[in-house]
Design a protein around this motif. Structure first.
Motif, mmCIF file in Angstrom:
data_model
loop_
_atom_site.group_PDB
_atom_site.id
_atom_site.type_symbol
_atom_site.label_atom_id
_atom_site.label_comp_id
_atom_site.label_asym_id
_atom_site.label_seq_id
_atom_site.Cartn_x
_atom_site.Cartn_y
_atom_site.Cartn_z
ATOM 1 N N PHE A 26 89.883 49.071 -47.415
ATOM 2 C CA PHE A 26 88.617 47.435 -47.790
ATOM 3 C C PHE A 26 88.482 46.957 -45.977
ATOM 4 C CE2 PHE A 26 90.039 47.717 -52.041
ATOM 5 C CZ PHE A 26 88.569 47.832 -52.434
ATOM 6 N N ASP A 27 87.273 46.067 -45.728
ATOM 7 C CA ASP A 27 87.380 45.910 -44.564
ATOM 8 C C ASP A 27 87.524 44.276 -44.542
ATOM 9 O OD1 ASP A 27 87.523 45.206 -41.878
ATOM 10 O OD2 ASP A 27 85.125 45.461 -41.889
ATOM 11 N N PHE A 28 88.590 43.283 -44.501
ATOM 12 C CA PHE A 28 88.804 42.062 -44.636
ATOM 13 C C PHE A 28 88.368 41.339 -43.093
ATOM 14 C CE2 PHE A 28 89.866 43.437 -48.806
ATOM 15 C CZ PHE A 28 89.143 42.401 -49.767
ATOM 16 N N LYS A 29 88.183 40.243 -43.275
ATOM 17 C CA LYS A 29 87.521 39.214 -42.110
ATOM 18 C C LYS A 29 87.928 37.486 -42.932
ATOM 19 C CE LYS A 29 86.281 42.838 -39.749
ATOM 20 N NZ LYS A 29 87.404 43.011 -38.537
ATOM 21 N N THR A 30 87.939 36.326 -41.884
ATOM 22 C CA THR A 30 87.887 35.401 -42.358
ATOM 23 C C THR A 30 86.372 34.660 -41.671
ATOM 24 O OG1 THR A 30 90.495 35.006 -42.305
ATOM 25 C CG2 THR A 30 89.409 33.692 -41.456
ATOM 26 N N LYS A 88 91.318 37.627 -37.375
ATOM 27 C CA LYS A 88 92.418 36.821 -38.299
ATOM 28 C C LYS A 88 92.218 36.947 -39.901
ATOM 29 C CE LYS A 88 94.960 32.063 -38.665
ATOM 30 N NZ LYS A 88 94.702 31.038 -38.925
ATOM 31 N N ARG A 89 93.678 37.400 -40.420
ATOM 32 C CA ARG A 89 93.683 37.398 -42.062
ATOM 33 C C ARG A 89 93.506 35.842 -42.527
ATOM 34 N NH1 ARG A 89 93.447 42.561 -43.482
ATOM 35 N NH2 ARG A 89 93.296 41.720 -45.243
ATOM 36 N N ASN A 90 92.944 35.705 -43.854
ATOM 37 C CA ASN A 90 93.592 35.071 -44.785
ATOM 38 C C ASN A 90 93.504 35.507 -46.582
ATOM 39 O OD1 ASN A 90 94.107 33.211 -43.097
ATOM 40 N ND2 ASN A 90 92.415 32.385 -42.974
ATOM 41 N N VAL A 91 93.837 35.185 -47.244
ATOM 42 C CA VAL A 91 93.611 35.719 -48.169
ATOM 43 C C VAL A 91 93.983 34.029 -49.776
ATOM 44 C CG1 VAL A 91 95.228 37.475 -48.263
ATOM 45 C CG2 VAL A 91 96.558 35.122 -48.827
ATOM 46 N N ILE A 92 93.190 34.214 -50.507
ATOM 47 C CA ILE A 92 92.839 33.130 -51.338
ATOM 48 C C ILE A 92 93.814 33.177 -52.533
ATOM 49 C CG2 ILE A 92 91.254 34.129 -52.283
ATOM 50 C CD1 ILE A 92 89.806 30.925 -52.395
ATOM 51 N N ALA A 127 99.990 45.846 -47.317
ATOM 52 C CA ALA A 127 100.147 44.974 -47.835
ATOM 53 C C ALA A 127 101.027 46.400 -49.342
ATOM 54 C CB ALA A 127 98.707 44.908 -48.655
ATOM 55 N N GLY A 128 101.780 45.761 -50.533
ATOM 56 C CA GLY A 128 102.651 46.427 -51.259
ATOM 57 C C GLY A 128 102.503 45.750 -52.260
ATOM 58 N N SER A 146 99.083 41.358 -56.460
ATOM 59 C CA SER A 146 98.148 40.923 -57.815
ATOM 60 C C SER A 146 97.740 39.550 -57.752
ATOM 61 C CB SER A 146 98.371 41.587 -58.938
ATOM 62 O OG SER A 146 99.652 40.273 -59.148
ATOM 63 N N ASP A 147 98.330 38.005 -57.537
ATOM 64 C CA ASP A 147 98.073 36.697 -57.760
ATOM 65 C C ASP A 147 97.059 36.043 -56.520
ATOM 66 O OD1 ASP A 147 100.076 36.770 -59.604
ATOM 67 O OD2 ASP A 147 101.124 35.554 -58.197
ATOM 68 N N ILE A 148 96.654 37.306 -55.238
ATOM 69 C CA ILE A 148 95.448 36.581 -53.653
ATOM 70 C C ILE A 148 94.583 37.738 -54.282
ATOM 71 C CG2 ILE A 148 97.382 35.519 -53.140
ATOM 72 C CD1 ILE A 148 97.752 38.451 -51.305
ATOM 73 N N TRP A 149 93.660 37.693 -52.635
ATOM 74 C CA TRP A 149 92.496 38.470 -52.877
ATOM 75 C C TRP A 149 92.065 37.983 -50.989
ATOM 76 C CZ3 TRP A 149 87.418 37.979 -50.913
ATOM 77 C CH2 TRP A 149 86.820 38.420 -50.888
ATOM 78 N N GLY A 150 91.950 39.022 -51.147
ATOM 79 C CA GLY A 150 91.468 39.264 -49.315
ATOM 80 C C GLY A 150 92.866 39.894 -49.155
ATOM 81 N N ILE A 151 92.996 41.366 -49.962
ATOM 82 C CA ILE A 151 93.853 42.686 -48.761
ATOM 83 C C ILE A 151 93.197 44.049 -49.628
ATOM 84 C CG2 ILE A 151 96.280 41.459 -48.927
ATOM 85 C CD1 ILE A 151 97.128 42.353 -51.201
#
Length: 151
Positions: A26-30, A88-92, A127-128, A146-151
C-alpha cells in the motif's frame, strides 16, 4: 529428469508471485499543507467531487502523469495532482474510541483516547499489531493497527 525441471519451474514461479505481491504494498500519503479539490478524472476541467482537508490520509492506487487516483478512509476514489500530497504520514481513527497506550501492550497505561475520525501522525511507519502515533497536542503512544486507517 523432467519432473525435477517442472518442480523447479513451479517453485521459481511461486517465488516470483510472492515477490510481486510484496512489491505491491500500500502507498499512503497525506494531503499537504492546503486543502485540495478532488476530481472525478485526472483534469482540473473534470467534475469536482469534494474538498480534502489538509492532513487527510489517502491511499494512492494509480499514477497517471502528474495525477494520482486516491482512495480515502471511506473507500471513495478520486483524482488529484501528485504535487498536492505529502510524504508525511497521518492515520485516521476508524473505531468509536481508540486507546493510545504508553507501550505496545494491551495492559500498558492509556495516555489518551482518540475518537472516531481523529487524525494522528504516524511516528513509525513499521506496522505490526501496534503502531506508534502522535496527536497534534504532542501526546504520543501506541494504538492497535486494527483501530486506524492509513497504514
Amino acid at each position: 529428469m523432467r519432473p525435477i525441471r517442472f518442480r523447479h519451474r513451479l517453485i521459481a514461479g511461486s517465488l516470483l508471485l510472492l515477490a510481486s505481491c510484496a512489491a505491491a504494498a500500500f502507498d499512503f500519503k497525506t494531503v499537504g499543507a492546503h486543502a485540495v479539490i478532488l476530481y472525478d478524472a485526472p483534469s482540473t476541467r473534470s467534475g469536482k467531487l469534494y474538498v480534502a482537508p489538509s492532513g487527510m490520509p489517502v491511499e494512492v492506487v494509480l499514477s497517471y502523469g502528474d495525477w494520482v487516483k486516491v482512495r480515502d478512509a471511506t473507500g471513495d476514489m478520486a483524482w488529484t495532482e501528485a504535487k498536492n500530497l505529502s510524504a508525511k504520514r497521518n492515520v485516521i481513527v476508524r473505531v468509536a474510541s481508540a486507546k493510545v497506550r504508553s507501550a505496545p501492550d494491551e495492559n500498558a497505561p492509556v495516555v489518551m483516547t482518540a475518537e472516531k475520525n481523529v487524525l494522528l501522525e504516524l511516528v513509525d511507519p513499521e506496522a505490526g499489531n501496534w503502531v506508534r502515533v502522535r496527536h497534534r497536542d504532542g501526546t504520543s503512544g501506541y494504538v492497535k493497527a486494527s483501530d486506524i486507517w492509513g497504514i
